[in-house]
Scaffold this motif. Structure first.
Motif, PDB file in Angstrom:
ATOM      1  N   ASP A  46      40.714  39.740  29.728  1.00 15.68           N
ATOM      2  CA  ASP A  46      42.107  39.803  30.152  1.00 15.68           C
ATOM      3  C   ASP A  46      42.332  39.232  31.548  1.00 15.68           C
ATOM      4  O   ASP A  46      43.471  39.092  31.979  1.00 15.68           O
ATOM      5  CB  ASP A  46      42.613  41.246  30.113  1.00 15.68           C
ATOM      6  CG  ASP A  46      42.648  41.805  28.704  1.00 15.68           C
ATOM      7  OD1 ASP A  46      42.761  41.001  27.758  1.00 15.68           O
ATOM      8  OD2 ASP A  46      42.547  43.026  28.547  1.00 15.68           O
ATOM      9  N   VAL A  47      41.254  38.898  32.262  1.00 11.39           N
ATOM     10  CA  VAL A  47      41.399  38.286  33.579  1.00 11.39           C
ATOM     11  C   VAL A  47      41.916  36.844  33.467  1.00 11.39           C
ATOM     12  O   VAL A  47      42.504  36.321  34.391  1.00 11.39           O
ATOM     13  CB  VAL A  47      40.055  38.333  34.360  1.00 11.39           C
ATOM     14  CG1 VAL A  47      39.070  37.311  33.842  1.00 11.39           C
ATOM     15  CG2 VAL A  47      40.282  38.132  35.838  1.00 11.39           C
ATOM     16  N   LEU A  48      41.733  36.223  32.301  1.00 14.94           N
ATOM     17  CA  LEU A  48      42.185  34.843  32.111  1.00 14.94           C
ATOM     18  C   LEU A  48      43.685  34.780  31.851  1.00 14.94           C
ATOM     19  O   LEU A  48      44.264  35.648  31.213  1.00 14.94           O
ATOM     20  CB  LEU A  48      41.450  34.190  30.937  1.00 14.94           C
ATOM     21  CG  LEU A  48      39.972  33.910  31.148  1.00 14.94           C
ATOM     22  CD1 LEU A  48      39.348  33.397  29.862  1.00 14.94           C
ATOM     23  CD2 LEU A  48      39.761  32.918  32.283  1.00 14.94           C
ATOM     24  N   ASN A  49      44.284  33.716  32.336  1.00 14.28           N
ATOM     25  CA  ASN A  49      45.696  33.455  32.099  1.00 14.28           C
ATOM     26  C   ASN A  49      45.930  33.335  30.599  1.00 14.28           C
ATOM     27  O   ASN A  49      45.101  32.792  29.869  1.00 14.28           O
ATOM     28  CB  ASN A  49      46.096  32.165  32.814  1.00 14.28           C
ATOM     29  CG  ASN A  49      47.581  31.921  32.769  1.00 14.28           C
ATOM     30  OD1 ASN A  49      48.158  31.719  31.707  1.00 14.28           O
ATOM     31  ND2 ASN A  49      48.204  31.920  33.930  1.00 14.28           N
ATOM     32  N   ALA A  50      47.064  33.817  30.133  1.00  8.43           N
ATOM     33  CA  ALA A  50      47.412  33.782  28.709  1.00  8.43           C
ATOM     34  C   ALA A  50      47.404  32.364  28.140  1.00  8.43           C
ATOM     35  O   ALA A  50      47.214  32.175  26.938  1.00  8.43           O
ATOM     36  CB  ALA A  50      48.771  34.430  28.486  1.00  8.43           C
ATOM     37  N   VAL A  51      47.568  31.361  28.984  1.00  6.72           N
ATOM     38  CA  VAL A  51      47.504  29.965  28.534  1.00  6.72           C
ATOM     39  C   VAL A  51      46.127  29.676  27.916  1.00  6.72           C
ATOM     40  O   VAL A  51      46.015  28.929  26.954  1.00  6.72           O
ATOM     41  CB  VAL A  51      47.773  29.003  29.711  1.00  6.72           C
ATOM     42  CG1 VAL A  51      47.459  27.564  29.354  1.00  6.72           C
ATOM     43  CG2 VAL A  51      49.202  29.141  30.190  1.00  6.72           C
ATOM     44  N   TYR A  52      45.081  30.297  28.470  1.00  6.46           N
ATOM     45  CA  TYR A  52      43.717  30.064  28.003  1.00  6.46           C
ATOM     46  C   TYR A  52      43.264  31.095  26.972  1.00  6.46           C
ATOM     47  O   TYR A  52      42.385  30.813  26.169  1.00  6.46           O
ATOM     48  CB  TYR A  52      42.739  30.104  29.182  1.00  6.46           C
ATOM     49  CG  TYR A  52      43.115  29.156  30.281  1.00  6.46           C
ATOM     50  CD1 TYR A  52      42.910  27.790  30.139  1.00  6.46           C
ATOM     51  CD2 TYR A  52      43.709  29.611  31.444  1.00  6.46           C
ATOM     52  CE1 TYR A  52      43.277  26.915  31.136  1.00  6.46           C
ATOM     53  CE2 TYR A  52      44.076  28.740  32.443  1.00  6.46           C
ATOM     54  CZ  TYR A  52      43.861  27.392  32.282  1.00  6.46           C
ATOM     55  OH  TYR A  52      44.236  26.524  33.272  1.00  6.46           O
ATOM     56  N   MET A  62      49.575  36.318  34.817  1.00  2.89           N
ATOM     57  CA  MET A  62      49.074  36.187  36.185  1.00  2.89           C
ATOM     58  C   MET A  62      47.558  36.038  36.214  1.00  2.89           C
ATOM     59  O   MET A  62      46.930  36.262  37.238  1.00  2.89           O
ATOM     60  CB  MET A  62      49.461  37.416  37.009  1.00  2.89           C
ATOM     61  CG  MET A  62      50.938  37.543  37.284  1.00  2.89           C
ATOM     62  SD  MET A  62      51.470  36.488  38.618  1.00  2.89           S
ATOM     63  CE  MET A  62      50.477  37.062  39.969  1.00  2.89           C
ATOM     64  N   GLY A  63      46.958  35.684  35.097  1.00  2.56           N
ATOM     65  CA  GLY A  63      45.510  35.559  35.049  1.00  2.56           C
ATOM     66  C   GLY A  63      45.007  34.296  35.733  1.00  2.56           C
ATOM     67  O   GLY A  63      45.777  33.422  36.123  1.00  2.56           O
ATOM     68  N   ILE A  64      43.697  34.215  35.855  1.00  2.00           N
ATOM     69  CA  ILE A  64      43.083  33.057  36.498  1.00  2.00           C
ATOM     70  C   ILE A  64      42.752  31.991  35.456  1.00  2.00           C
ATOM     71  O   ILE A  64      42.783  32.239  34.259  1.00  2.00           O
ATOM     72  CB  ILE A  64      41.819  33.465  37.290  1.00  2.00           C
ATOM     73  CG1 ILE A  64      40.712  33.969  36.356  1.00  2.00           C
ATOM     74  CG2 ILE A  64      42.169  34.501  38.343  1.00  2.00           C
ATOM     75  CD1 ILE A  64      39.385  34.212  37.034  1.00  2.00           C
ATOM     76  N   SER A  65      42.403  30.810  35.935  1.00  2.01           N
ATOM     77  CA  SER A  65      42.031  29.714  35.033  1.00  2.01           C
ATOM     78  C   SER A  65      40.556  29.823  34.662  1.00  2.01           C
ATOM     79  O   SER A  65      39.776  30.513  35.330  1.00  2.01           O
ATOM     80  CB  SER A  65      42.286  28.364  35.713  1.00  2.01           C
ATOM     81  OG  SER A  65      41.343  28.160  36.760  1.00  2.01           O
ATOM     82  N   ILE A  66      40.186  29.130  33.617  1.00  3.55           N
ATOM     83  CA  ILE A  66      38.782  29.090  33.216  1.00  3.55           C
ATOM     84  C   ILE A  66      37.947  28.463  34.329  1.00  3.55           C
ATOM     85  O   ILE A  66      36.842  28.914  34.613  1.00  3.55           O
ATOM     86  CB  ILE A  66      38.623  28.330  31.884  1.00  3.55           C
ATOM     87  CG1 ILE A  66      39.270  29.143  30.754  1.00  3.55           C
ATOM     88  CG2 ILE A  66      37.161  28.040  31.584  1.00  3.55           C
ATOM     89  CD1 ILE A  66      39.351  28.433  29.437  1.00  3.55           C
TER      90      ILE A  66
END
Length: 86
Positions: A46-52, A62-66
């Motif tokens: 869940d730390v990753l942005n929903a886009v990924y 509000m997550g981070i990118s890969i």
């Protein structure tokens, strides 16, 4: 957080949140990561942005990118002894 939750989290190890990663200069995040330690690394998807990662139960806008995640994992694995990852 309640006092009990904060105490529990402190006892199980270092946590760095996606918000901290997004709001802090990358070098400041690296300074918080231990060196020359024996590390069991846990990454919550869940730390990753929903886009990924939108297939999770808690997608994070509000997550981070890969790329950010891989940079941190790369640093941790180069500077510590990894005994397990989940």
């Amino acid at each position: 957080y309640t006092e009990e939750v904060c105490g529990y989290l402190k006892n199980i190890g270092l946590q760095i949140t996606n918000t901290e990663i997004l709001m802090s200069p990358f070098i400041e995040i690296l300074k918080r990561i231990p060196n020359n330690q024996i590390v069991y690394l846990t990454i919550d998807i869940d730390v990753l942005n929903a886009v990924y990662m939108n297939a999770t139960g808690y997608p994070s806008p509000m997550g981070i990118s890969i790329k950010e995640l891989l940079r941190i994992v790369d640093y941790i694995t180069k500077h510590n002894t990894i005994i397990g990852i989940d």
